[in-house]
Design a protein around this motif. Sequence first.
Motif, mmCIF file in Angstrom:
data_model
loop_
_atom_site.group_PDB
_atom_site.id
_atom_site.type_symbol
_atom_site.label_atom_id
_atom_site.label_comp_id
_atom_site.label_asym_id
_atom_site.label_seq_id
_atom_site.Cartn_x
_atom_site.Cartn_y
_atom_site.Cartn_z
ATOM 1 N N LEU A 108 26.378 -35.863 -24.500
ATOM 2 C CA LEU A 108 27.676 -35.639 -23.857
ATOM 3 C C LEU A 108 27.683 -34.326 -23.079
ATOM 4 O O LEU A 108 28.260 -34.244 -21.989
ATOM 5 C CB LEU A 108 28.790 -35.653 -24.908
ATOM 6 C CG LEU A 108 29.115 -37.008 -25.521
ATOM 7 C CD1 LEU A 108 30.112 -36.861 -26.667
ATOM 8 C CD2 LEU A 108 29.653 -37.957 -24.464
ATOM 9 N N GLN A 109 27.034 -33.308 -23.627
ATOM 10 C CA GLN A 109 26.978 -32.021 -22.935
ATOM 11 C C GLN A 109 26.191 -32.138 -21.631
ATOM 12 O O GLN A 109 26.574 -31.565 -20.613
ATOM 13 C CB GLN A 109 26.352 -30.944 -23.838
ATOM 14 C CG GLN A 109 26.446 -29.552 -23.265
ATOM 15 C CD GLN A 109 27.888 -29.137 -23.000
ATOM 16 O OE1 GLN A 109 28.769 -29.349 -23.826
ATOM 17 N NE2 GLN A 109 28.132 -28.560 -21.840
ATOM 18 N N LYS A 110 25.092 -32.909 -21.647
ATOM 19 C CA LYS A 110 24.312 -33.124 -20.420
ATOM 20 C C LYS A 110 25.153 -33.832 -19.362
ATOM 21 O O LYS A 110 25.096 -33.489 -18.178
ATOM 22 C CB LYS A 110 23.063 -33.951 -20.716
ATOM 23 C CG LYS A 110 21.968 -33.189 -21.402
ATOM 24 C CD LYS A 110 20.756 -34.071 -21.611
ATOM 25 C CE LYS A 110 19.678 -33.330 -22.376
ATOM 26 N NZ LYS A 110 18.510 -34.179 -22.640
ATOM 27 N N LEU A 111 25.970 -34.816 -19.791
ATOM 28 C CA LEU A 111 26.832 -35.511 -18.844
ATOM 29 C C LEU A 111 27.892 -34.564 -18.265
ATOM 30 O O LEU A 111 28.206 -34.601 -17.074
ATOM 31 C CB LEU A 111 27.513 -36.699 -19.518
ATOM 32 C CG LEU A 111 26.683 -37.959 -19.682
ATOM 33 C CD1 LEU A 111 27.464 -39.009 -20.485
ATOM 34 C CD2 LEU A 111 26.340 -38.540 -18.319
ATOM 35 N N ASP A 113 27.667 -31.296 -17.977
ATOM 36 C CA ASP A 113 26.992 -30.362 -17.080
ATOM 37 C C ASP A 113 26.691 -31.023 -15.735
ATOM 38 O O ASP A 113 26.794 -30.395 -14.678
ATOM 39 C CB ASP A 113 25.689 -29.843 -17.702
ATOM 40 C CG ASP A 113 25.948 -28.940 -18.905
ATOM 41 O OD1 ASP A 113 27.098 -28.475 -19.058
ATOM 42 O OD2 ASP A 113 24.989 -28.734 -19.694
ATOM 43 N N LYS A 114 26.300 -32.265 -15.783
ATOM 44 C CA LYS A 114 25.965 -33.001 -14.569
ATOM 45 C C LYS A 114 27.200 -33.191 -13.688
ATOM 46 O O LYS A 114 27.142 -33.124 -12.470
ATOM 47 C CB LYS A 114 25.359 -34.358 -14.953
ATOM 48 C CG LYS A 114 24.759 -35.112 -13.814
ATOM 49 C CD LYS A 114 24.100 -36.357 -14.360
ATOM 50 C CE LYS A 114 23.420 -37.132 -13.269
ATOM 51 N NZ LYS A 114 22.783 -38.347 -13.760
ATOM 52 N N ARG A 115 28.376 -33.416 -14.326
ATOM 53 C CA ARG A 115 29.618 -33.617 -13.601
ATOM 54 C C ARG A 115 30.248 -32.287 -13.175
ATOM 55 O O ARG A 115 31.162 -32.267 -12.374
ATOM 56 C CB ARG A 115 30.609 -34.398 -14.453
ATOM 57 C CG ARG A 115 30.219 -35.811 -14.680
ATOM 58 C CD ARG A 115 31.278 -36.510 -15.477
ATOM 59 N NE ARG A 115 30.914 -37.888 -15.734
ATOM 60 C CZ ARG A 115 31.570 -38.689 -16.550
ATOM 61 N NH1 ARG A 115 32.613 -38.243 -17.211
ATOM 62 N NH2 ARG A 115 31.186 -39.917 -16.718
ATOM 63 N N GLY A 116 29.780 -31.222 -13.789
ATOM 64 C CA GLY A 116 30.299 -29.905 -13.438
ATOM 65 C C GLY A 116 31.549 -29.522 -14.202
ATOM 66 O O GLY A 116 32.357 -28.748 -13.724
ATOM 67 N N GLU A 117 31.709 -30.088 -15.370
ATOM 68 C CA GLU A 117 32.900 -29.756 -16.173
ATOM 69 C C GLU A 117 32.687 -28.513 -16.979
ATOM 70 O O GLU A 117 31.695 -28.173 -17.486
ATOM 71 C CB GLU A 117 33.244 -30.915 -17.109
ATOM 72 C CG GLU A 117 33.693 -32.134 -16.376
ATOM 73 C CD GLU A 117 33.994 -33.289 -17.316
ATOM 74 O OE1 GLU A 117 34.063 -33.116 -18.539
ATOM 75 O OE2 GLU A 117 34.153 -34.399 -16.806
#
Length: 117
Positions: A108-111, A113-117
């Motif tokens: 979830l953290q990788k997702l 980070d990828k979305r820029g949240e």
Amino acid sequence: MAGGASAIRGTRVGSGPMGEQDHGHQAGRVAVTYWDGLGNEIVKHYSADIPDAEIPEIVDHPKSGLPAGRDKANPPAPEKNEPYKTHLAYVKERRSDEEADELLDEALQKLRDKRGE
């Protein structure tokens, strides 16, 4: 063919002279009786020349499909079939709940980070 009679009617081709009783030497054999869990009996014949250790203790009964043993009072129990396991069941065998939570948090953290949240 006049009269419709045949000299070989009712005999097998290659059977030899009528009434011949001895068709060669028969090998010695031993009969072994097996019983399955339903009480069904089956007799298997084995060569008399093989040692007792090579005669199987358990065979599959051809009609019931259950294992059959030599002891009528104590027939072998059928094998338990394990149900089909899903991918999730295999994963749960390899990972504890804590490990699963850590992996989920990392994913979830990788997702995020990828979305820029």
